[in-house]
Design an enzyme around this catalytic site. Structure first.
Site, PDB file in Angstrom:
ATOM      1  N   ARG A  44     -22.803 -55.331  95.487  1.00 34.08           N
ATOM      2  CA  ARG A  44     -24.093 -54.686  95.249  1.00 34.08           C
ATOM      3  C   ARG A  44     -25.227 -55.580  95.703  1.00 34.08           C
ATOM      4  NH1 ARG A  44     -26.614 -52.385  89.552  1.00 34.08           N
ATOM      5  NH2 ARG A  44     -27.546 -50.563  90.514  1.00 34.08           N
ATOM      6  N   ASP A  73     -33.919 -35.808  89.476  1.00 29.02           N
ATOM      7  CA  ASP A  73     -32.991 -35.648  88.349  1.00 29.02           C
ATOM      8  C   ASP A  73     -33.590 -34.665  87.347  1.00 29.02           C
ATOM      9  OD1 ASP A  73     -32.955 -38.308  89.578  1.00 29.02           O
ATOM     10  OD2 ASP A  73     -31.318 -38.767  88.210  1.00 29.02           O
ATOM     11  N   ARG A 127     -33.459 -31.138  88.601  1.00 25.15           N
ATOM     12  CA  ARG A 127     -32.093 -30.599  88.472  1.00 25.15           C
ATOM     13  C   ARG A 127     -31.821 -30.254  87.015  1.00 25.15           C
ATOM     14  NH1 ARG A 127     -29.863 -35.214  92.476  1.00 25.15           N
ATOM     15  NH2 ARG A 127     -29.581 -33.945  94.356  1.00 25.15           N
ATOM     16  N   HIS A 166     -32.745 -44.371  87.837  1.00 26.30           N
ATOM     17  CA  HIS A 166     -32.185 -43.244  88.577  1.00 26.30           C
ATOM     18  C   HIS A 166     -30.685 -43.466  88.762  1.00 26.30           C
ATOM     19  CE1 HIS A 166     -31.519 -40.266  91.652  1.00 26.30           C
ATOM     20  NE2 HIS A 166     -31.025 -41.196  92.438  1.00 26.30           N
TER      21      HIS A 166
END
Lengths: 346, 366
Positions: free
Chosen positions: B107, B200, B203, B227
């Site tokens: 990451r 988000d 949705r 997020h």
């Protein structure tokens, strides 16, 4: 136990949901189909949209992606399925499905391959939406609009090809840029066969009804020192150029299809250069005798200025064309018929 | 000899037009960038849209395609920028550029690579548009390798694409990249925002609306925080016409709830992965949500949107991190942050996200 819905809401008796009044179906969810879908949604033209394709995962993904944007749209129902039952009761059906030309493939072969695909699509569309208006976008659009008309059994005023609508839009943009004005203030028409042999009607090009050909009689010819003819060439080359740069075109065609849809859905009677059958009955009272516009007697679709309202093509404007322009249209008609006559299983 | 133009027009005020007053720059012409572009163009909020990308042919092709639709649009100029000087005096700069995870990449390494991409973008944007608002949308994700579908466009494949379930894809939260953009730009924090949980929440409202058979715009609810997987649905606030859903069903956010409302949050989190699995990427929804933010900014609407903002000193967070909270958004950027009452559990989640983000951010070479 009562659900949240039941506790929250008192149902009003007899308030059954009505069917859609302006349902639009898009066949094919490739780049062109989705650009048409998004443009139509952004203009709030449909109260329901249906998407159809054979690629099921792609279809579902595209539908979900649109649904997730529902908060920002005003189309309350968006559905998708490979089964055409989902398209029932559509007002407008936009056909973008089809295969692309392979390298070295003849046009006839491409057309025949697309005929075979359309044989599966068109009857299904008509079965579920017998009163719809069909807009054909797939290329070669003039031939495929003819094919669609034949396969659908619909009256010709309800089968339209996107034709030169986009060519004319590109023409108006490019000409307007050269003059320093907005495309909508430049009046100009490209008619006939969509593609390389389209006909720019230089005799009609004008700004604020000032005819450009009167200002420059050589406009559109090889003699013209300002080389305005080049603008038409740029229009013809546009699609190839954009394809070369980004792999395909979609935004402009999407916008132009939404523009046509708006005229149809809102019954505007605006005039658009779209592909229509050039042969029609002389008068309703005579059951014999078909006359072709501009002396064209083959059953072909070519782009002409059409008045579009909620019945489809209401009328066609008798555009005054020069002999040279008429000759080009006739030549296109011959080429198109030459291919159409050999198509099997229509 | 006089040209057609000379004979057609009488110049009244020749010379360059006045600078655009609602200029939007979009960095990146991938699927997300172009979806943002088409939504913004068709919403008529900008008078100039500039697109910029390192892939020159693709950029030129995309801009040509948009320009060819000019007859149907009301945005006077659409430009393919050759360099950042053409982005000058933008009111809003939208960043959609970014790089995806390479096989086996950690990451931190992925974030650092995105930082390096941003180093080529942000300083130039800031230099040419020192008063702009920067909106970061980039959220480089890897598509889920689970159950790779048979008939989608081929997405980037992770190792283990033989049908076995791979470890969850590594995502670089847009919140981290918003922090990076803030640092690299030198802008005050109220002018650097991330799309965060805006989508988000959209949705979330869509899914709740489906369940209640009500239009999403009439169902209110916020997802805040980081997020992605660790976002926080604020169930206490979910309401229709001011009627709190939780007051109607006190078990709303628990596992005991028989209607499965809690599952809606999971559906939101999984949405992006699901759409990516099916069609290869997401574009339309994010494009629409970004256009909605652009509208608020360009028209100074002062709407409240859940977007990623600097949350230091809010909800007990001590670090310089960006998380989504309901913000008042106008032409000067974030004008205020709503003091949303959160439960202890919700606050803890935000603080945990802040720690996670800071742990990555502190090692970045900016």
């Amino acid at each position: 136990m009562a659900t949240v819905h039941e506790k929250l809401i008192t149902a009003v008796a007899g308030a059954a949901a009505e069917g859609p009044r302006n349902k639009v179906t898009i066949v094919g969810v490739g780049q062109v189909g989705m650009a048409c879908a998004v443009s139509i949604l952004l203009r709030e033209l449909a109260d329901e949209m249906a998407l159809v394709d054979v690629m099921e995962d792609k279809l579902k993904g595209e539908m979900m992606d649109l649904l997730h944007g529902s908060l920002f749209l005003k189309t309350p129902k968006i559905v998708a399925d490979k089964d055409y039952a989902v398209t029932a009761n559509s007002r407008i059906v936009v056909v973008t499905a089809g295969v692309r030309q392979q390298e070295g493939e003849s046009r006839l072969n491409l057309v025949q391959r697309n005929v075979n695909i359309f044989k599966h699509i068109i009857p299904q569309i008509v079965k579920y939406s017998p009163n719809c208006i069909l807009i054909v976008v797939s290329n070669p659009v003039d031939i495929l609009t003819y094919v669609t008309w034949k396969l659908s059994g619909l009256p010709k005023h309800r089968v339209i090809g996107s034709g030169c609508n986009l060519d004319s839009a590109r023409f108006r943009y490019l000409m307007a840029e050269k003059l320093g004005i907005h495309a909508s203030s430049f009046q100009g028409w490209i008619l006939g066969e969509h593609g390389d042999s389209s006909v720019p009607v230089w005799s009609g090009a004008n700004v604020a009804v000032v005819n450009l050909q009167k200002l420059n009689p050589d406009i559109g010819t090889d003699k013209d020192q300002e080389n305005w003819k080049d603008t038409h060439k740029m229009v013809v080359d546009s699609a190839y150029e954009v394809i070369r740069l980004k792999g395909y075109t979609n935004w402009a065609i999407g916008l132009s299809v939404a523009d046509l849809t708006e005229s149809l859905v809102k019954n505007l009677s605006r005039i658009h250069p779209v592909s229509t059958m050039v042969k029609f009955k002389v008068s309703p009272s005579l059951s014999v005798g078909l006359q072709g516009m501009y002396g064209i007697n083959d059953e072909v679709y070519l782009s002409l200025p059409c008045i579009l309202n909620n019945t489809g093509v209401n009328s066609v404007v008798n555009m005054t064309l020069t002999d040279e322009e008429v000759a080009k249209l006739k030549k296109s008609a011959e080429t198109l018929w030459g291919i159409q006559k050999d198509l099997k299983d229509l | 000899m006089a040209t057609v133009r000379d004979r057609l027009l009488q110049e009244v005020n020749p010379g360059k037009a006045v600078e655009a007053s609602a200029k939007v720059t979009i960095v990146g012409v991938g699927q997300v960038g172009m979806a943002c572009a088409t939504s913004i163009l068709q919403s008529n909020v900008a008078d100039c849209v500039v697109l910029i990308d390192v892939m020159k042919d693709k950029l030129k092709g995309e801009v040509m395609d948009l320009q060819h639709g000019s007859l149907f649009l009301k945005t006077a100029r659409i430009v393919a920028a050759k360099d950042y000087s053409e982005t000058a005096n933008s009111k809003l700069c939208i960043i959609t550029a970014g790089v995806r995870q390479k096989e086996g990449e950690s990451r931190l390494a992925l974030v650092q690579r995105n930082v390096d991409v941003f180093k080529h973008i942000i300083p130039d944007l800031a230099k040419y548009s020192p008063d702009a608002i920067i909106l970061v949308v980039s959220n480089p994700e890897t598509p889920c390798a689970n159950q790779k579908s048979r008939n989608t466009v081929t997405p980037v494949e992770l190792s283990g694409a033989d049908g076995t379930i791979s470890p969850p894809p590594v995502t670089v939260a847009v919140d981290i990249l918003t922090y990076v953009a803030w640092k690299l730009s030198g802008f005050p924090s109220h002018r650097v925002i991330g799309s965060g949980t805006n989508l988000d929440s959209a949705r979330f409202r869509f899914l709740m609306g489906e369940k209640l058979r009500i239009n999403p715009s009439s169902v209110h609810g916020y997802i805040v925080g980081e997020h992605g997987d660790s976002s926080v649905p604020v169930w206490s606030g979910a309401n229709v016409a001011g009627v709190s859903l939780q007051s109607v069903n006190p078990e709303l956010e628990t596992d005991e709830d028989t209607e499965g409302w809690k599952g809606i949050h999971k559906q939101v989190v999984d949405s992006a992965y699901e759409v990516i699995r099916l069609k290869g990427y997401t574009s339309w929804a994010i494009g629409l949500s970004v256009a909605n933010l652009a509208h608020s900014i360009l028209k100074n609407l002062r709407t409240v949107n859940p977007i990623s903002t600097l949350v230091k000193d809010i909800h007990g967070i001590k670090e310089d991190v960006f998380l989504s909270l309901p913000c008042i958004l106008g032409s000067s950027g974030v004008c205020g942050v709503m003091k949303q009452p959160l439960k202890a559990t919700e606050t803890k989640l935000l603080q945990h996200s802040a720690d996670t983000l800071w742990n990555v951010q502190k090692d970045l070479k900016l």
